[in-house]
Write a protein that holds these residues in place. Structure first.
Motif, PDB file in Angstrom:
ATOM      1  N   GLY A 211      89.066 -22.487  62.695  1.00 23.32           N
ATOM      2  CA  GLY A 211      89.324 -21.046  62.555  1.00 23.32           C
ATOM      3  C   GLY A 211      90.274 -20.523  63.615  1.00 23.32           C
ATOM      4  O   GLY A 211      90.626 -19.347  63.604  1.00 23.32           O
ATOM      5  N   LEU A 212      90.676 -21.408  64.524  1.00 22.91           N
ATOM      6  CA  LEU A 212      91.605 -21.001  65.588  1.00 22.91           C
ATOM      7  C   LEU A 212      92.984 -21.606  65.322  1.00 22.91           C
ATOM      8  O   LEU A 212      93.088 -22.784  64.976  1.00 22.91           O
ATOM      9  N   TRP A 213      94.024 -20.765  65.460  1.00 17.72           N
ATOM     10  CA  TRP A 213      95.407 -21.240  65.362  1.00 17.72           C
ATOM     11  C   TRP A 213      96.072 -21.032  66.712  1.00 17.72           C
ATOM     12  O   TRP A 213      95.783 -20.021  67.379  1.00 17.72           O
ATOM     13  N   ILE A 214      96.938 -21.952  67.084  1.00 20.12           N
ATOM     14  CA  ILE A 214      97.553 -21.835  68.417  1.00 20.12           C
ATOM     15  C   ILE A 214      99.077 -21.944  68.325  1.00 20.12           C
ATOM     16  O   ILE A 214      99.598 -22.779  67.582  1.00 20.12           O
ATOM     17  N   ASP A 215      99.762 -21.069  69.102  1.00 22.70           N
ATOM     18  CA  ASP A 215     101.201 -21.237  69.311  1.00 22.70           C
ATOM     19  C   ASP A 215     101.365 -21.567  70.789  1.00 22.70           C
ATOM     20  O   ASP A 215     101.322 -20.676  71.649  1.00 22.70           O
ATOM     21  N   GLN A 216     101.513 -22.872  71.051  1.00 29.00           N
ATOM     22  CA  GLN A 216     101.545 -23.346  72.450  1.00 29.00           C
ATOM     23  C   GLN A 216     102.687 -22.707  73.224  1.00 29.00           C
ATOM     24  O   GLN A 216     102.511 -22.270  74.358  1.00 29.00           O
TER      25      GLN A 216
ATOM     26  N   GLU B  82     104.214 -19.940  72.976  1.00 25.72           N
ATOM     27  CA  GLU B  82     104.056 -18.512  73.308  1.00 25.72           C
ATOM     28  C   GLU B  82     102.771 -18.233  74.083  1.00 25.72           C
ATOM     29  O   GLU B  82     102.539 -17.114  74.540  1.00 25.72           O
ATOM     30  N   GLY B  83     101.909 -19.236  74.173  1.00 23.79           N
ATOM     31  CA  GLY B  83     100.622 -19.028  74.859  1.00 23.79           C
ATOM     32  C   GLY B  83      99.723 -18.068  74.102  1.00 23.79           C
ATOM     33  O   GLY B  83      99.006 -17.264  74.694  1.00 23.79           O
ATOM     34  N   LEU B  84      99.791 -18.160  72.755  1.00 21.40           N
ATOM     35  CA  LEU B  84      98.997 -17.245  71.924  1.00 21.40           C
ATOM     36  C   LEU B  84      98.049 -18.027  71.018  1.00 21.40           C
ATOM     37  O   LEU B  84      98.340 -19.160  70.628  1.00 21.40           O
ATOM     38  N   GLY B  85      96.936 -17.401  70.689  1.00 19.55           N
ATOM     39  CA  GLY B  85      96.018 -17.973  69.712  1.00 19.55           C
ATOM     40  C   GLY B  85      95.641 -16.895  68.716  1.00 19.55           C
ATOM     41  O   GLY B  85      95.727 -15.705  69.017  1.00 19.55           O
ATOM     42  N   ILE B  86      95.263 -17.324  67.520  1.00 20.16           N
ATOM     43  CA  ILE B  86      94.758 -16.353  66.527  1.00 20.16           C
ATOM     44  C   ILE B  86      93.383 -16.815  66.068  1.00 20.16           C
ATOM     45  O   ILE B  86      93.170 -18.007  65.798  1.00 20.16           O
ATOM     46  N   LEU B  87      92.446 -15.866  66.034  1.00 25.07           N
ATOM     47  CA  LEU B  87      91.111 -16.165  65.516  1.00 25.07           C
ATOM     48  C   LEU B  87      90.830 -15.184  64.380  1.00 25.07           C
ATOM     49  O   LEU B  87      90.938 -13.970  64.560  1.00 25.07           O
ATOM     50  N   ILE B  88      90.501 -15.709  63.212  1.00 24.01           N
ATOM     51  CA  ILE B  88      90.117 -14.838  62.099  1.00 24.01           C
ATOM     52  C   ILE B  88      88.589 -14.849  62.058  1.00 24.01           C
ATOM     53  O   ILE B  88      87.976 -15.876  61.770  1.00 24.01           O
ATOM     54  N   THR B  89      88.010 -13.709  62.412  1.00 20.70           N
ATOM     55  CA  THR B  89      86.554 -13.701  62.611  1.00 20.70           C
ATOM     56  C   THR B  89      85.774 -13.461  61.324  1.00 20.70           C
ATOM     57  O   THR B  89      84.587 -13.750  61.250  1.00 20.70           O
ATOM     58  N   GLY B  90      86.416 -12.906  60.317  1.00 14.36           N
ATOM     59  CA  GLY B  90      85.662 -12.451  59.150  1.00 14.36           C
ATOM     60  C   GLY B  90      85.158 -11.040  59.427  1.00 14.36           C
ATOM     61  O   GLY B  90      85.117 -10.596  60.586  1.00 14.36           O
ATOM     62  N   GLU B  91      84.766 -10.341  58.365  1.00 20.01           N
ATOM     63  CA  GLU B  91      84.375  -8.939  58.524  1.00 20.01           C
ATOM     64  C   GLU B  91      82.906  -8.821  58.926  1.00 20.01           C
ATOM     65  O   GLU B  91      82.060  -9.576  58.464  1.00 20.01           O
ATOM     66  N   GLY B  92      82.628  -7.863  59.806  1.00 23.31           N
ATOM     67  CA  GLY B  92      81.229  -7.573  60.142  1.00 23.31           C
ATOM     68  C   GLY B  92      80.902  -7.944  61.571  1.00 23.31           C
ATOM     69  O   GLY B  92      81.520  -8.825  62.168  1.00 23.31           O
ATOM     70  N   GLN B  93      79.909  -7.228  62.110  1.00 25.83           N
ATOM     71  CA  GLN B  93      79.607  -7.388  63.533  1.00 25.83           C
ATOM     72  C   GLN B  93      79.037  -8.763  63.872  1.00 25.83           C
ATOM     73  O   GLN B  93      79.298  -9.293  64.949  1.00 25.83           O
ATOM     74  N   PHE B  94      78.243  -9.368  62.964  1.00 26.80           N
ATOM     75  CA  PHE B  94      77.628 -10.655  63.301  1.00 26.80           C
ATOM     76  C   PHE B  94      78.661 -11.775  63.260  1.00 26.80           C
ATOM     77  O   PHE B  94      78.696 -12.630  64.138  1.00 26.80           O
TER      78      PHE B  94
ATOM     79  N   HIS C 129     105.837 -14.498  62.224  1.00 27.84           N
ATOM     80  CA  HIS C 129     106.675 -14.280  63.418  1.00 27.84           C
ATOM     81  C   HIS C 129     106.560 -15.423  64.439  1.00 27.84           C
ATOM     82  O   HIS C 129     107.541 -15.807  65.064  1.00 27.84           O
ATOM     83  N   PHE C 130     105.344 -15.938  64.609  1.00 23.43           N
ATOM     84  CA  PHE C 130     105.128 -16.997  65.613  1.00 23.43           C
ATOM     85  C   PHE C 130     104.944 -18.346  64.907  1.00 23.43           C
ATOM     86  O   PHE C 130     104.936 -18.423  63.681  1.00 23.43           O
ATOM     87  N   GLN C 131     104.812 -19.395  65.697  1.00 24.65           N
ATOM     88  CA  GLN C 131     104.659 -20.752  65.136  1.00 24.65           C
ATOM     89  C   GLN C 131     103.221 -21.219  65.343  1.00 24.65           C
ATOM     90  O   GLN C 131     102.956 -22.036  66.236  1.00 24.65           O
TER      91      GLN C 131
ATOM     92  N   ALA D 174      96.740 -10.472  59.644  1.00 20.73           N
ATOM     93  CA  ALA D 174      97.502 -11.285  60.602  1.00 20.73           C
ATOM     94  C   ALA D 174      98.757 -11.875  59.985  1.00 20.73           C
ATOM     95  O   ALA D 174      99.504 -12.584  60.659  1.00 20.73           O
ATOM     96  N   GLN D 175      99.020 -11.587  58.707  1.00 21.58           N
ATOM     97  CA  GLN D 175     100.096 -12.312  58.007  1.00 21.58           C
ATOM     98  C   GLN D 175     101.443 -12.242  58.718  1.00 21.58           C
ATOM     99  O   GLN D 175     102.156 -13.243  58.799  1.00 21.58           O
ATOM    100  N   CYS D 176     101.823 -11.099  59.249  1.00 17.27           N
ATOM    101  CA  CYS D 176     103.132 -10.988  59.911  1.00 17.27           C
ATOM    102  C   CYS D 176     103.161 -11.763  61.228  1.00 17.27           C
ATOM    103  O   CYS D 176     104.223 -12.194  61.680  1.00 17.27           O
TER     104      CYS D 176
END
Ligand code: SF4
Lengths: 334, 351
Positions: free
Chosen positions: B29-34, B36-48, B18-20, B12-14
């Motif tokens: 674990g949630l980041w928000i760019d109000q 732009e109406g965007l959020g980022i969630l880093i889930t970690g690796e793996g299905q669980f 790019h966004f704020q 997600a680094q770029c």
């Protein structure tokens, strides 16, 4: 047509398999142990048939010829269907295959000799006093890919030896090239499913138009083959009577009525699973605009007075246009 | 908010550049760019990990309109090359290298190459396993199927863009090293694909036109009152009517409402009119059945019949308080045309 071709190792060297593979020289083909290891093992969405269709070639195992459900066919003789293929290249919105297999991929079974042996056993031993019917195309369209499977000849040869049994090839295709190479037999019937033109355009996606199918019927009857017609499934529209009148006129202007062994009439119906699939796959289809109800046998249908009315009106139209009562059979399923 | 889900922060680094984005106060674990109406969630690796985190977020009440999964994936299809970008059409699952039945269709953008993805519980490092699983899907990841599971439960559309990170039969150490080295490059490819596609209409966005249809304004008409179940029925009927009659006007459904009726009675009239639009034959058949029972209703009997008009029964109910009343009622009943009634169900009556 196919993204990938998978072939069972057991049948890889059969001449019939090689002939099929000839058609797909430019497609990767991979050798697998059994079709069942992949086909239907994961749920492949039905609409991927539009752009991600695979072909499996293998051997049909288990029961090769199955007893058909009640009210399946014409007359009171025993009816069977045999399975030489799964799935279809067309995409009729109401097709029951969309709720049947867990994959739209096409399967060709190439062990026709074993299927033929079972047909012989049923004809000559089990039903030697009767005139059993065998239907191809329960899980596929029986002519659409016949130029690739090259199986028509085999079944003509088989039924030449079984004059007391009937074979029905059921189709919506106009792929009659291989069929027309065969000498007609009294006991082989090619049946065409038809709907009024506009309905075909709306609901029989990817299929030949009604007029093209009627032209193919003419070719087939002119070559001396017997045909049957399925006016099934009928989808209700306000002016369905006019549309069916027109369709009957179109049929009769191209095909001699006496060449039509029978004409079956059935109203659209689904199993619960297929209905759910139709609503998911074709949410905008006008076929869903009508009210459907779930009946005691678990099927999804129009309410009784509506389907009975449709059946009796279409029968009336057929009789009025010269069909004999014993040529018309209604798929009641009740 | 559109939620972008990544397994790893370096994918997600770029997007962070790019966004704020700033960390959410409400969800770890949630980041928000109000703006732009965007959020980022880093889930970690793996299905669980991914199932757990996304399900928790979707259940937390955050207003999420769609989820876009972005990340690297390995190739199972030998024709796929490193750094190619695809969107996913279907998410499959393999546990311990065994394909599982359930799959999830993934929504699609209009202009991206499409492939199928298998979420594997194990990293797939051996060629023989790739060969075994390649008939199922073209690429392999560790999360998408779980995100599909969470989104389908929450009825939120899920999209997925993947960049191919390893298409060769390398040993695990080398693959991980290479992916780390190229992380910035992969992230840039994902950002570019996202920017190029997310504002365009997706293939799945075709219901808006229906929802905007003027018929839906009737739900807010001051002369009508719909109960919750009537609202549900109204929406079902309207969606069916619009399949055939896009140009239908709300006036057609309200001509017969009256100020003398209660608002609920008027709403019932609208529902009846919708039913008649949808299925005039049914309306006529019901009219016929009602006509046959008219005299019975007139003398105070309660009449019921199968609301599906499938079974041929009729039920009659009346309180009898005198023998003359009994006499009168039995005469009426005797003259009831039950055969005609049955004929209607057999489609014989002329409608
Ligand atoms: S032709 Fe028959 S088998 Fe093929 S899609 Fe149509 S209904 Fe299904």
């Amino acid at each position: 047509m196919f993204n990938r071709v998978f072939v069972e190792e057991d049948i890889l060297n059969l001449p019939r398999t090689k002939k099929i593979l000839e058609h797909f020289k430019n497609v990767d083909h991979e050798i697998i142990h059994r079709i069942d290891d992949y086909f239907g093992r994961v749920k492949k969405p039905y609409l991927q048939k539009r752009d991600n269709l695979n072909l499996y070639i293998g051997k049909k195992r288990g029961q090769l010829v199955k007893e058909a459900p009640n009210a399946y066919g014409f007359g009171s003789d025993p009816h069977y269907y045999f399975i030489h293929s799964y799935n279809c290249i067309y995409e009729c919105e109401y097709c029951y295959l969309q709720g049947y297999f867990n994959s739209p991929d096409i399967v060709f079974f190439v062990n026709h000799e074993e299927i033929g042996e079972e047909i012989k056993r049923l004809s000559l031993e089990v039903h030697k006093e009767k005139r059993p019917w065998f239907h191809a195309g329960e899980f596929s369209d029986s002519l659409a890919l016949s130029h690739i499977t090259s199986d028509i000849e085999f079944y003509f040869d088989l039924f030449k030896e079984l004059p007391n049994s009937f074979l029905e090839f059921r189709t919506k295709s106009v792929n009659t090239k291989d069929l027309l190479k065969q000498k007609p037999l009294e006991n082989i019937i090619i049946s065409f499913s038809l709907s009024p033109s506009e309905r075909t355009k709306k609901s029989d996606l990817g299929c030949p138009s009604s007029m093209t199918r009627i032209k193919a019927m003419r070719k087939v009857t002119n070559a001396g083959h017997k045909i049957a017609i399925h006016l099934d499934p009928i989808i209700y529209e306000n002016n369905f009577e006019e549309k069916y009148e027109e369709l009957i006129q179109e049929i009769l202007s191209s095909v001699d009525l006496t060449k039509i062994l029978y004409i079956s009439v059935g109203v659209v119906r689904f199993t619960k699973d297929v209905y759910r699939q139709v609503t998911q796959n074709y949410p905008k289809s006008d076929l869903l605009a009508m009210e459907f109800i779930k009946t005691a046998d678990g099927k999804v249908r129009y309410p009784r007075p509506i389907r009975m009315k449709i059946l009796s009106k279409v029968k009336e139209l057929l009789l009025k246009n010269g069909f004999k009562a014993n040529q018309v059979y209604l798929c009641m399923e009740d | 908010m559109i939620l972008l889900s990544f397994a790893h922060r370096n994918e997600a680094q770029c997007f962070f550049e790019h966004f704020q984005f700033s960390p959410s106060q409400d969800f770890n674990g949630l980041w928000i760019d109000q703006s732009e109406g965007l959020g980022i969630l880093i889930t970690g690796e793996g299905q669980f990990e991914s199932l757990n985190l996304l399900s928790s977020l979707l259940a937390s009440g955050e207003n999420i309109s769609k989820v876009v999964n972005l990340g690297v994936a390995g190739a199972l299809n030998s024709k796929f090359r490193n750094q190619e970008v695809y969107q996913v059409r279907t998410a499959y699952l393999a546990l311990e290298n065994n394909p599982q039945f359930k799959s999830f269709p993934i929504q699609q953008f209009k202009d991206l190459k499409t492939c199928d993805c298998l979420t594997s519980s194990k990293r797939i490092l051996k060629q023989e396993i790739r060969t075994k699983l390649s008939p199922i899907a073209d690429i392999v990841d560790r999360e998408l199927w779980s995100l599909g599971f969470a989104c389908s439960k929450a009825k939120i559309p899920l999209f997925s863009i993947k960049v191919i990170s390893d298409s060769d039969d390398n040993d695990s150490k080398n693959i991980c090293e290479e992916i780390k080295e190229l992380a910035q490059e992969f992230s840039k490819l994902l950002l570019n694909a996202f920017l190029a596609n997310h504002r365009k209409n997706s293939k799945g966005d075709n219901n808006q036109q229906d929802i905007d249809h003027e018929l839906y304004q009737l739900l807010h008409d001051k002369n009508l009152y719909f109960t919750v179940s009537m609202k549900r029925k109204f929406k079902t009927l309207v969606s069916k009517v619009l399949l055939n009659k896009e140009d239908i006007k709300k006036k057609q459904l309200t001509v017969s409402i009256s100020e003398d009726n209660s608002k609920k009675e008027n709403a019932l009239i609208v529902l009846a009119n919708l039913t008649a639009e949808l299925n005039p034959l049914r309306t006529e058949i019901e009219g016929q059945l009602n006509e046959m029972t008219r005299t019975l209703v007139k003398i105070g009997w309660t009449i019921k019949y199968d609301s599906n008009i499938e079974d041929k029964w009729i039920s009659v109910y009346s309180k009898i308080q005198s023998s003359s009343q009994l006499h009168k009622l039995s005469k009426t009943l005797e003259s009831f045309p039950f055969e005609d009634w049955q004929d209607v169900f057999e489609g014989k009556a002329d409608v």
